[in-house]
Design an enzyme around this catalytic site. Structure first.
Site, short mmCIF file in Angstrom:
data_model
loop_
_atom_site.label_atom_id
_atom_site.label_comp_id
_atom_site.label_asym_id
_atom_site.label_seq_id
_atom_site.Cartn_x
_atom_site.Cartn_y
_atom_site.Cartn_z
N LYS A 129 -1.24 -6.50 -9.61
CA LYS A 129 -2.23 -6.64 -8.52
C LYS A 129 -1.85 -5.62 -7.45
O LYS A 129 -0.96 -5.83 -6.65
CB LYS A 129 -2.16 -8.06 -7.95
CG LYS A 129 -3.42 -8.55 -7.28
CD LYS A 129 -3.89 -7.78 -6.05
CE LYS A 129 -3.11 -8.09 -4.81
NZ LYS A 129 -3.52 -7.23 -3.66
N GLU A 182 -5.09 -3.87 -2.02
CA GLU A 182 -6.52 -3.56 -1.92
C GLU A 182 -6.75 -2.29 -1.11
O GLU A 182 -7.82 -1.67 -1.20
CB GLU A 182 -7.30 -4.75 -1.30
CG GLU A 182 -6.98 -5.07 0.16
CD GLU A 182 -5.73 -5.94 0.33
OE1 GLU A 182 -4.90 -5.99 -0.60
OE2 GLU A 182 -5.59 -6.56 1.42
N SER A 220 5.14 -7.07 3.40
CA SER A 220 5.69 -7.43 4.71
C SER A 220 6.42 -8.78 4.64
O SER A 220 6.16 -9.59 3.75
CB SER A 220 4.56 -7.46 5.74
OG SER A 220 3.57 -8.35 5.30
N CYS A 268 9.78 1.62 3.30
CA CYS A 268 10.66 0.50 3.65
C CYS A 268 12.08 1.00 3.90
O CYS A 268 12.90 0.28 4.44
CB CYS A 268 10.64 -0.56 2.57
SG CYS A 268 11.40 -0.01 1.05
N PHE A 297 0.81 -1.23 0.00
CA PHE A 297 0.00 0.00 0.00
C PHE A 297 0.83 1.28 0.00
O PHE A 297 0.34 2.34 -0.37
CB PHE A 297 -0.94 0.02 1.22
CG PHE A 297 -0.27 0.43 2.51
CD1 PHE A 297 -0.06 1.78 2.80
CD2 PHE A 297 0.16 -0.50 3.44
CE1 PHE A 297 0.58 2.17 3.98
CE2 PHE A 297 0.79 -0.12 4.61
CZ PHE A 297 1.00 1.21 4.88
N GLU A 308 9.01 -4.30 13.26
CA GLU A 308 8.82 -3.21 12.30
C GLU A 308 7.52 -2.49 12.66
O GLU A 308 6.45 -3.09 12.64
CB GLU A 308 8.71 -3.75 10.87
CG GLU A 308 8.52 -2.64 9.86
CD GLU A 308 8.29 -3.12 8.42
OE1 GLU A 308 7.62 -4.14 8.22
OE2 GLU A 308 8.79 -2.44 7.51
P1 NAD Z 1 1.33 -6.67 3.03
O1 NAD Z 1 2.34 -7.76 3.09
O2 NAD Z 1 0.23 -6.68 4.02
O3 NAD Z 1 0.59 -6.66 1.59
C1 NAD Z 1 1.32 -6.65 0.39
C2 NAD Z 1 0.52 -7.33 -0.70
O4 NAD Z 1 0.31 -8.70 -0.34
C3 NAD Z 1 -0.86 -6.74 -0.94
O5 NAD Z 1 -1.08 -6.68 -2.33
C4 NAD Z 1 -1.82 -7.72 -0.26
O6 NAD Z 1 -3.05 -7.82 -0.93
C5 NAD Z 1 -1.07 -9.04 -0.35
N1 NAD Z 1 -1.30 -9.90 0.81
C6 NAD Z 1 -1.42 -9.52 2.11
N2 NAD Z 1 -1.57 -10.59 2.90
C7 NAD Z 1 -1.55 -11.68 2.09
C8 NAD Z 1 -1.66 -13.07 2.32
N3 NAD Z 1 -1.83 -13.57 3.55
N4 NAD Z 1 -1.60 -13.90 1.26
C9 NAD Z 1 -1.43 -13.43 0.03
N5 NAD Z 1 -1.31 -12.11 -0.25
C10 NAD Z 1 -1.37 -11.24 0.76
O7 NAD Z 1 2.14 -5.31 3.06
P2 NAD Z 1 1.58 -3.82 3.20
O8 NAD Z 1 1.05 -3.62 4.56
O9 NAD Z 1 0.72 -3.49 2.04
O10 NAD Z 1 2.94 -2.97 3.01
C11 NAD Z 1 3.80 -2.64 4.08
C12 NAD Z 1 4.96 -3.60 4.14
O11 NAD Z 1 5.66 -3.60 2.90
C13 NAD Z 1 5.99 -3.20 5.19
O12 NAD Z 1 6.43 -4.37 5.85
C14 NAD Z 1 7.12 -2.59 4.36
O13 NAD Z 1 8.39 -2.65 4.96
C15 NAD Z 1 7.04 -3.44 3.14
N6 NAD Z 1 7.67 -2.78 2.01
C16 NAD Z 1 8.88 -3.24 1.60
C17 NAD Z 1 9.53 -2.64 0.54
C18 NAD Z 1 10.86 -3.13 0.08
O14 NAD Z 1 11.32 -2.70 -0.96
N7 NAD Z 1 11.52 -4.02 0.82
C19 NAD Z 1 8.93 -1.55 -0.10
C20 NAD Z 1 7.68 -1.11 0.34
C21 NAD Z 1 7.06 -1.74 1.39
#
Ligand code: NAD
Length: 489
Positions: free
Chosen positions: A173, A176, A226, A281, A149, A382
């Site tokens: 994708k 959401e 994450s 991140c 997000f 985090e």
């Molecule tokens: P998230 O892991 O909750 O969601 C990321 C994506 O995964 C979304 O599209 C979501 O729909 C999908 N998703 C979530 N749970 C899922 C599951 N159980 N099964 C399958 N798909 C699932 O992450 P977020 O809250 O949207 O973003 C924040 C996180 O992203 C933080 O941990 C941040 O550090 C990380 N991040 C990392 C980088 C990097 O380059 N390392 C960059 C940006 C964000």
């Protein structure tokens, strides 16, 4: 309220009969859109469209393929404000931060436009008399990105411009939580005139993601999000025989040496920790002072945190916006409480923030925890909010050891005026992105981007040549052309 559609095979489609996820403007709490949680059938349609488009797209000369990206780049630039407003309205960051995000996205399109130079093969003639060995880079087929997000516009651009330029077709994708930005961007993708099916958009959450992970025609997947989800994506996609790279979470340290320019260190650390409300991140979340740096840094960073202007990101003079939603605000506030309960000092406490005119917004003011202990919950976790934990050690060796003891390795920074200290740090620190007197060491698009350790699962990274390697497969051809045959010509 905005309707969120999928874009499959060049058509905007409403995936009717599904559940929806409510999208609230983080500053006002107003309902602005509802994300359709597409079923596997939408992924099936997108994969079929992308697979059908692949043969012709692959045969389109690379110099023609990048013409679509040149058009897209111009459209992104001329619609920068509209895209940035969409980002701020659904993600909460300031308008300037949203624009900066899209500048990075555009930079990736520009670098991908150089694909004719990047996708070139290699040849060694006469590995034996009359035998040549040739390396070709060919596209892998249908590829997909699953995005988080916190950068609703930029993150998919670490990948799809390179993939398309290299001859692949694509499915995006988005998270959401932030579906609206991609609606604007895909209107521009449509205007750029990519052939039907070359790039598709499917909205949804876990069920949609699982369908992508399991679809036999999707050959390569990139994920950003994450760490727990990254591990899941990495293992499930790999078990299905796909190429996969998964970027995960972070807990980025900054080390401040006594010889640092303290004003610079404070200003840049505050920007890194509190910019985008800490939802980056590459945000600094641990500041480790060494020796005499402690007092001056602590006092000044508390002032910087307390004086940051917080509010709705589209209003002028706002330095920090809201966090993404009510659950995130509650989680960040709960973790601040955990830190205090563990014995950390709390000289600047951002809990319970209310902004006049935006009483339903999800705001947490910048927060400072002091004397945070290694191994404590607040050190390990985090937070992904505007919370900076301060720690103190006596030597640079102790500081590097502390930084390296963390499971994450996305970014580490050092503030110093000593070249020798900087070189030592650069050499020894365990992180994929390193800043020397820099707070957000985000690589330009012509360098690869990713972390180390629990911040990344995979081999090739996003952006630049790593993206080219990820989205192409190498084929080595050994050819014999006996001298007797070529003599005829
Ligand atoms: P998230 O892991 O909750 O969601 C990321 C994506 O995964 C979304 O599209 C979501 O729909 C999908 N998703 C979530 N749970 C899922 C599951 N159980 N099964 C399958 N798909 C699932 O992450 P977020 O809250 O949207 O973003 C924040 C996180 O992203 C933080 O941990 C941040 O550090 C990380 N991040 C990392 C980088 C990097 O380059 N390392 C960059 C940006 C964000």
């Amino acid at each position: 309220m905005q309707k969120i559609l999928n874009y499959i095979n060049g058509e905007w489609l409403d995936p009717a009969g599904v559940e929806y996820f409510d999208v609230l403007n983080p500053a006002s709490g107003a309902l602005i859109a509802r994300t359709p949680l597409s079923a596997a059938s939408a992924v099936e349609a997108a994969a079929q469209a992308a697979a059908a488009a692949f043969p012709a797209w692959r045969r389109t000369p690379v110099q023609e393929r990048v013409q679509y990206l040149f058009k897209l780049r111009d459209l992104l630039k001329s619609n920068l404000d509209e895209i940035s407003r969409a980002i701020t309205d659904e993600c909460g960051k300031t308008f300037e931060e949203s624009k900066a995000e899209m500048v990075r996205a555009i930079e990736n399109v520009e670098v991908a436009c150089g694909m004719p130079m990047m996708v070139k093969g290699e040849i060694v003639e006469d590995i034996a008399p009359g035998i040549d060995e040739i390396l070709l880079r060919q596209p892998v087929g249908v590829c997909a990105t699953i995005a988080p997000f916190n950068f609703p516009g930029m993150i998919v651009f670490w990948y799809f411009p390179y993939a398309l330029a290299a001859g692949n077709t694509y499915i995006v994708k988005p998270s959401e939580k932030v579906p609206a930005t991609m609606q604007v961007i895909f209107r521009l993708i449509e205007q750029a005139g990519f052939p039907k099916g070359v790039i598709n958009l499917v909205n949804g959450a876990k069920e949609t993601v699982d369908a992508i992970l399991d679809h036999p025609q999707i050959r390569a997947i990139t994920f950003v999000g994450s760490t727990n989800v990254a591990k899941y994506i990495y293992s499930r996609a790999a078990a299905n025989g796909k190429r996969v790279q998964a970027q995960g979470g972070a807990k980025n340290p900054v080390i401040i040496l006594p010889d640092a320019d303290m004003d610079m260190a404070v200003r840049i650390t505050a920007d890194s920790a509190f910019g985008c409300a800490g939802q980056r991140c590459l945000a600094t979340s641990l500041a480790i002072t060494v020796g005499e740096a402690r007092n001056a840094f602590t006092e000044a960073i508390c002032d910087a945190a307390a004086s940051r202007t917080v509010g709705y990101g589209l209003e002028s003079g706002i330095q920090m916006g809201a966090v993404i939603n009510a659950a995130s605000k509650a989680r960040v506030e709960q973790l601040i409480g955990v830190g205090a309960a563990e014995g950390a000092g709390l000289p600047v406490d951002g809990r319970g923030t209310r902004i006049r005119g935006y009483e339903n917004g999800f705001f947490v003011r910048p927060t400072i925890l002091t004397d945070v202990q290694p191994g404590s919950e607040i050190w390990k976790t985090e937070i992904f909010g505007p919370v900076l934990s301060l720690m103190h050690v006596n030597t640079i060796d102790d500081a590097i050891a502390l930084a390296n003891s963390h499971v994450y390795g996305n970014q580490a920074s050092l503030f110093t005026s000593s070249g020798a200290a900087a070189r030592k740090f650069r050499y020894e620190v365990e992180a994929g992105n390193v800043g020397i007197n820099i707070g957000v060491a985000a690589p330009m698009a012509f360098f690869p981007f990713s972390g180390w350790k629990n911040s990344f699962f995979g081999t090739h990274h996003g952006q630049a040549m790593d993206a080219v390697e990820f989205f192409t497969q190498q084929k080595v051809v050994v050819e014999r052309w006996p001298k007797e045959w070529t003599r005829k010509f």
